[in-house]
Scaffold this active site. Structure first.
Site, PDB file in Angstrom:
ATOM      1  N   LYS A   1       0.841  -1.216   0.000  1.00  0.00           N
ATOM      2  CA  LYS A   1       0.000   0.000   0.000  1.00  0.00           C
ATOM      3  C   LYS A   1       0.870   1.259   0.000  1.00  0.00           C
ATOM      4  O   LYS A   1       0.551   2.242  -0.683  1.00  0.00           O
ATOM      5  CB  LYS A   1      -0.928  -0.017   1.219  1.00  0.00           C
TER       6      LYS A   1
ATOM      7  N   LYS B   1      -0.645  11.549   5.824  1.00  0.00           N
ATOM      8  CA  LYS B   1      -0.311  10.407   6.704  1.00  0.00           C
ATOM      9  C   LYS B   1       0.415   9.317   5.905  1.00  0.00           C
ATOM     10  O   LYS B   1       1.450   8.803   6.329  1.00  0.00           O
ATOM     11  CB  LYS B   1      -1.615   9.867   7.306  1.00  0.00           C
TER      12      LYS B   1
HETATM   13  P1  NAP Z   1     -12.866   8.495   7.225  1.00  0.00           P
HETATM   14  O1  NAP Z   1     -14.009   8.792   6.339  1.00  0.00           O
HETATM   15  O2  NAP Z   1     -12.283   9.592   8.041  1.00  0.00           O
HETATM   16  O3  NAP Z   1     -13.300   7.282   8.174  1.00  0.00           O
HETATM   17  C1  NAP Z   1     -12.502   6.792   9.204  1.00  0.00           C
HETATM   18  C2  NAP Z   1     -13.431   6.270  10.273  1.00  0.00           C
HETATM   19  O4  NAP Z   1     -12.652   5.658  11.302  1.00  0.00           O
HETATM   20  C3  NAP Z   1     -14.235   7.407  10.914  1.00  0.00           C
HETATM   21  O5  NAP Z   1     -15.583   7.042  10.910  1.00  0.00           O
HETATM   22  C4  NAP Z   1     -13.659   7.498  12.315  1.00  0.00           C
HETATM   23  O6  NAP Z   1     -14.606   7.787  13.282  1.00  0.00           O
HETATM   24  C5  NAP Z   1     -13.141   6.089  12.542  1.00  0.00           C
HETATM   25  N1  NAP Z   1     -12.052   6.093  13.522  1.00  0.00           N
HETATM   26  C6  NAP Z   1     -10.863   6.732  13.426  1.00  0.00           C
HETATM   27  N2  NAP Z   1     -10.121   6.497  14.508  1.00  0.00           N
HETATM   28  C7  NAP Z   1     -10.873   5.706  15.312  1.00  0.00           C
HETATM   29  C8  NAP Z   1     -10.669   5.136  16.590  1.00  0.00           C
HETATM   30  N3  NAP Z   1      -9.524   5.323  17.267  1.00  0.00           N
HETATM   31  N4  NAP Z   1     -11.651   4.376  17.111  1.00  0.00           N
HETATM   32  C9  NAP Z   1     -12.797   4.198  16.457  1.00  0.00           C
HETATM   33  N5  NAP Z   1     -13.057   4.701  15.235  1.00  0.00           N
HETATM   34  C10 NAP Z   1     -12.099   5.456  14.676  1.00  0.00           C
HETATM   35  O7  NAP Z   1     -11.650   7.864   6.410  1.00  0.00           O
HETATM   36  P2  NAP Z   1     -11.674   6.874   5.142  1.00  0.00           P
HETATM   37  O8  NAP Z   1     -11.467   7.673   3.923  1.00  0.00           O
HETATM   38  O9  NAP Z   1     -12.828   5.932   5.250  1.00  0.00           O
HETATM   39  O10 NAP Z   1     -10.295   6.081   5.395  1.00  0.00           O
HETATM   40  C11 NAP Z   1     -10.185   4.984   6.287  1.00  0.00           C
HETATM   41  C12 NAP Z   1      -8.837   4.298   6.054  1.00  0.00           C
HETATM   42  O11 NAP Z   1      -8.775   3.819   4.703  1.00  0.00           O
HETATM   43  C13 NAP Z   1      -7.623   5.211   6.241  1.00  0.00           C
HETATM   44  O12 NAP Z   1      -6.562   4.497   6.818  1.00  0.00           O
HETATM   45  C14 NAP Z   1      -7.301   5.635   4.807  1.00  0.00           C
HETATM   46  O13 NAP Z   1      -5.933   6.006   4.664  1.00  0.00           O
HETATM   47  C15 NAP Z   1      -7.639   4.369   4.050  1.00  0.00           C
HETATM   48  N6  NAP Z   1      -8.002   4.540   2.631  1.00  0.00           N
HETATM   49  C16 NAP Z   1      -8.859   5.545   2.233  1.00  0.00           C
HETATM   50  C17 NAP Z   1      -9.198   5.656   0.886  1.00  0.00           C
HETATM   51  C18 NAP Z   1     -10.128   6.748   0.371  1.00  0.00           C
HETATM   52  O14 NAP Z   1     -10.161   6.982  -0.846  1.00  0.00           O
HETATM   53  N7  NAP Z   1     -10.902   7.405   1.214  1.00  0.00           N
HETATM   54  C19 NAP Z   1      -8.681   4.757  -0.040  1.00  0.00           C
HETATM   55  C20 NAP Z   1      -7.853   3.735   0.392  1.00  0.00           C
HETATM   56  C21 NAP Z   1      -7.522   3.641   1.740  1.00  0.00           C
HETATM   57  P3  NAP Z   1     -15.188   9.266  13.467  1.00  0.00           P
HETATM   58  O15 NAP Z   1     -16.213   9.405  12.386  1.00  0.00           O
HETATM   59  O16 NAP Z   1     -15.739   9.256  14.847  1.00  0.00           O
HETATM   60  O17 NAP Z   1     -14.023  10.208  13.282  1.00  0.00           O
END
Ligand code: NAP
Length: 290
Positions: free
Chosen positions: A167, A235
């Site tokens: 990744k 990040k």
């Molecule tokens: P996001 O929309 O910010 O969602 C992350 C979720 O995780 C949020 O709902 C957050 O809760 C929850 N969270 C964070 N820390 C937590 C903790 N300590 N305990 C419990 N819940 C927690 O982000 P995302 O885009 O879905 O990304 C999630 C992961 O996938 C990341 O590692 C990112 O790098 C990876 N990723 C993202 C993409 C993309 O295109 N978006 C693509 C590939 C990989 P809250 O709502 O309460 O903050």
């Protein structure tokens, strides 16, 4: 299969929905209870904690943010561990952190797979993510039916941490790709040339990429809604640079890209999509907001 799913953000929500649609019995937990509602409406059971989401399931999956978040939820998972439980983290975190979390879970009798994804929100909704996994053959085999509901290109890369190494390599390519497309767009318009025509011409040649096609279109539309938040890409570039530092590895392109994402966060663009790199370049070059 009985599956617990933790973290229902941009990616986690559609991934969990696809597990439900694949016929799995799903228990979900999210830090903010309202994030669970779309899953509850679709037939999932809600849990009161990460520990509860992992209780009595065959597989537990996390999709949160960074390594401390994964470590925190996996500590909670470990307290609910029953023999044979497999834990999968699909967030993007450092390879070294994934190995440490895997070791901590192993001492609680839980087999761990790091399985980050690529393909963005669009791929998460379509169930067409690329999934890059690290872990034992047995744990990967246990998780595979779940992966097949969420992804199309599923590669068991190697041992624990190998998924996150893959990744990070992916983020080198996509980070530099977004920057390259943003630079090409800024270059076209600063020359007084229609950037949409430039993109159209480039799409038919050697410069074609999915990033030019999808992200390039979003740049033309000035659609900066995430998608993939810039602070998340910062990040990821920091994961790349930290890992390169540990290895004494020279990555000049990734280093420059990491600096640009630092500037995105520093200039208040962290919550916007990573394509807002275009806005930053325009500001730096005195180009008016198009
Ligand atoms: P996001 O929309 O910010 O969602 C992350 C979720 O995780 C949020 O709902 C957050 O809760 C929850 N969270 C964070 N820390 C937590 C903790 N300590 N305990 C419990 N819940 C927690 O982000 P995302 O885009 O879905 O990304 C999630 C992961 O996938 C990341 O590692 C990112 O790098 C990876 N990723 C993202 C993409 C993309 O295109 N978006 C693509 C590939 C990989 P809250 O709502 O309460 O903050």
């Amino acid at each position: 299969m009985k599956i617990g799913f933790i973290g229902l953000g941009i990616m986690g929500r559609p991934m969990a929905l696809n597990l439900l649609q694949g016929g799995h019995q799903l228990t979900v937990w999210a830090r903010r209870a309202e994030s669970m509602q779309p899953l509850l409406d679709a037939g999932a059971q809600g849990a009161a904690s990460a520990t509860e989401a992992a209780r009595g399931v065959d597989l537990v999956i996390s999709m949160v943010a960074d390594a401390p978040d994964v470590a925190q939820v996996m500590r909670a998972v470990a307290t609910a561990a029953t023999p044979g439980l497999v834990a999968v983290d699909m967030s993007t975190i450092a390879p070294a952190a994934a190995r440490q979390i895997g070791q901590a879970l192993a001492s609680a009798g839980v087999d761990f797979v790091d399985a980050p994804v690529s393909g963005g929100e669009v791929g998460a909704i379509a169930g067409s993510l690329s999934i890059m996994a690290g872990g034992s053959d047995a744990a990967f085999a246990r998780a595979l039916p779940a992966f097949e509901c969420m992804g199309k290109n599923i590669v068991h890369v190697g041992a624990s941490g190998a998924g996150q190494v893959t990744k990070a390599a992916n983020q080198i390519v996509t980070g530099m790709g977004v920057l390259a497309v943003a630079e090409a767009m800024a270059f076209a318009s600063k020359n007084g040339v229609d950037r949409s025509k430039v993109r159209e011409a480039l799409l038919g040649g050697f410069a074609y990429s999915k990033i030019l096609e999808n992200h390039g279109q979003r740049m033309l539309d000035r659609n900066f809604k995430p998608g993939f938040k810039s602070w998340m890409h910062e990040k990821d570039m920091n994961i790349v640079m930290q890992t390169a530092h540990e290895l004494g590895l020279c990555l000049p392109g990734a280093a420059a890209t990491a600096q640009m994402f630092n500037a995105m966060v520093g200039s208040g663009l962290g919550e916007e999509d990573s394509i807002a790199l275009l806005k930053l370049l325009e500001t730096l070059s005195g180009q008016a907001d198009k």
